[in-house]
Write an enzyme that holds these catalytic residues in place. Structure first.
Site, short mmCIF file in Angstrom:
data_model
loop_
_atom_site.label_atom_id
_atom_site.label_comp_id
_atom_site.label_asym_id
_atom_site.label_seq_id
_atom_site.Cartn_x
_atom_site.Cartn_y
_atom_site.Cartn_z
N MET A 81 0.81 -1.21 0.00
CA MET A 81 0.00 0.00 0.00
C MET A 81 0.86 1.27 0.00
SD MET A 81 -3.00 -1.05 2.72
CE MET A 81 -4.00 0.43 2.41
N HIS A 82 0.22 2.38 -0.36
CA HIS A 82 0.69 3.74 -0.12
C HIS A 82 1.81 4.25 -1.03
CE1 HIS A 82 -1.65 3.23 3.50
NE2 HIS A 82 -0.75 2.45 4.08
N ASP A 239 -2.82 -4.91 -0.02
CA ASP A 239 -2.38 -6.18 0.57
C ASP A 239 -3.18 -6.57 1.81
OD1 ASP A 239 -1.24 -4.20 2.20
OD2 ASP A 239 0.83 -4.86 1.88
#
EC number: 2.7.1.17
Length: 498
Positions: A81-82, A239
């Protein structure tokens, strides 16, 4: 036979799994790629390394399986992520991706808080933390204005890989929820947040569902991987959302505990109006119109890895934990807090550091090892309690990751959480969740819940022991006192750390 593929794009490697209609893993492969840390606190990767690793892993998967490409119906993704990927007007990568574990953006987090105030939690439903995407965009805006000027769209890691495989630019809701630019309950990009930082809405890609068909493979990708151009590709998810799907967390009351490098407690949620005041994350699930609540312990398995490296580097994990079961609950008065790299839930504190409290001359290595396991689990219990305080009834928890590989630790989770702990028969985490999205998208099942019922099977459950649970309740209250007693001291000690 028919198959689907799950692609899990992690921080150190990409993993691909080939799954049949019974949920059996027929074959799996992985390819690693480098991590760049050019300065203290920086963490970057080349998006092209993700693409190269994914193509290689898919090709190897097709080769070693011997399965006919026409039998592989669908493919979907789970992704770290991110991470910020900026593309120019020709959809070329402008700079290396800034990853979730990059901590350079503290200044930008404070800027976001100052500009948006309470509106941030009302819209994005999460606090401004260094790991999220918006602070990374603002860092580039301030420190690399020429790159920001060239940027036409941003993507997250798995979305860039999917773009390279299909030519489709999009982002699913579960991953978009970790950017701080999404109106989480409204399921749309927030014009208010974007305009507050002079960001054009065109920077945000099209939003899609995780199970949405985004097209087939590009001809050149099919040729490189050995897959068919008829293989359908589905959006994929973050995820943690895919890990939840892979653990069957798809209806109210279902909760999982995942212990890897970090630790996650995650629970399915359909209520939109919950207010946790930022103590836990509130994200869109990959299940349509659902959410999940998540608490994070930054150094869960990492605390155990650190302990082994510092005090038992010649021992395997099995050897390190061999005698833990011979030590009574509470490690004979020894408590450990796993704050060795700061903490996230319920204390978002970059300065707090870990402690062993109550060291006695009689304590030996097994006492310390048990205290580390208990401290990690106490930290996760704090997230469990926040969920219970919201009105959730948590009587059963699915345990995945490293914490599900040790019998003593599984029983410890049951006793500390005072809940049944369930270990799965074939636990593949986010990769399985990605495969399930492809199976659902391919219309193998009428719902993700039906897919989970067919794919996931419990292997063993652990029931809480009443006496140990009562003892752990007393110890947990003491554990919770440690943060308040040491927070100020750790702020003063921070000046002495390298």
């Amino acid at each position: 036979m028919s198959y689907v593929i799950g692609v899990d794009l992690g921080t150190s490697a990409v993993k691909t799994v080939l799954v049949d209609k019974q949920g059996n893993i027929a074959y799996e492969t992985s390819e690693s790629y480098p991590l760049s840390q050019p300065k203290a606190g920086y963490s970057e990767q080349s998006p092209e390394d993700w693409v190269k690793g994914t193509l290689t892993s898919l090709r190897r998967l097709v080769e070693i399986s011997g399965v006919s490409p026409d039998e592989i119906e669908g493919l979907s993704f789970s992704g770290q992520m991110h991470g910020l990927v900026l593309l120019d007007e020709d959809n070329h990568v402008i700079r290396p991706a800034i990853l979730w574990n990059d901590t350079r953006t503290s200044k930008q987090c404070r800027q976001i808080e100052q500009v948006l105030g309470d509106e941030l939690l009302q819209i994005a439903r999460n606090r401004a933390l260094e790991g999220f995407t918006l602070p990374k965009i603002l860092w580039v805006q301030e420190n690399e204005p020429e790159h920001m000027e060239a940027a036409r769209v941003f993507l997250l890691p798995k979305d860039y890989v999917r773009y390279q495989l299909t030519g489709d630019l999009a982002m699913d809701y579960s991953d978009a929820a970790g950017t701080l630019l999404l109106d989480v309950t409204g399921k749309k990009w927030s014009e208010k947040i974007a305009s507050a930082f002079h960001l054009p809405m065109s920077l945000c890609p099209r939003l899609i569902e995780s199970f949405e068909d985004v097209g087939g493979l590009l001809p050149e990708v099919a040729e490189q991987t050995g897959l068919s151009v008829n293989t359908r590709v589905y959006g994929g998810g973050a995820d943690n959302a895919c890990g939840a799907i892979g653990a069957g967390i798809l209806s109210e009351g279902q909760t999982m505990c995942s212990i890897g490098t970090s630790g996650v407690v995650l629970s399915y949620e359909e209520r939109k109006d919950l207010d946790f005041e930022g103590k836990v994350h509130f994200f869109n699930h990959s299940e349509q119109d659902a959410f999940y609540i998540m608490g994070v312990t930054l150094a869960a398995g990492y605390s155990l890895e650190w302990f082994r490296g510092a005090f038992g580097k010649d021992l395997s994990f099995d050897q390190l934990l061999h005698d833990v079961n011979n030590v009574e609950a509470g490690a004979e008065g020894l408590l450990f807090t796993p704050y060795i790299v700061g903490e996230r839930t319920p204390h978002p504190d970059a300065d707090i550091r870990g402690s062993f409290i109550g060291i006695d001359a009689a304590h030996k290595l097994p006492h310390f090892a048990r205290a580390v396991l208990e401290g990690i689990t106490f930290s996760l219990r704090e997230s469990i309690d926040i969920l219970r305080e919201s009105g959730k009834t948590i009587t059963s928890v699915v345990s995945i990751g490293g914490g599900a590989k040790n019998e003593t630790w599984l029983q410890m989770q049951a006793d500390i959480f005072n809940a049944e702990i369930v270990r799965l028969e074939n636990e593949q985490g986010p990769a399985m969740g990605a495969a399930m999205l492809a199976a659902y998208g391919s219309e193998w099942f009428p719902s993700l819940q039906d897919c989970a019922a067919a794919f996931l099977r419990p292997a063993k459950s652990y029931q809480p022991d009443a006496k140990r649970a009562e003892k752990y309740n007393e110890l947990f209250a003491m554990y919770q006192d440690i943060y308040g007693q040491t927070a100020e001291l750790n702020k003063r000690l921070a000046a002495f750390r390298g």
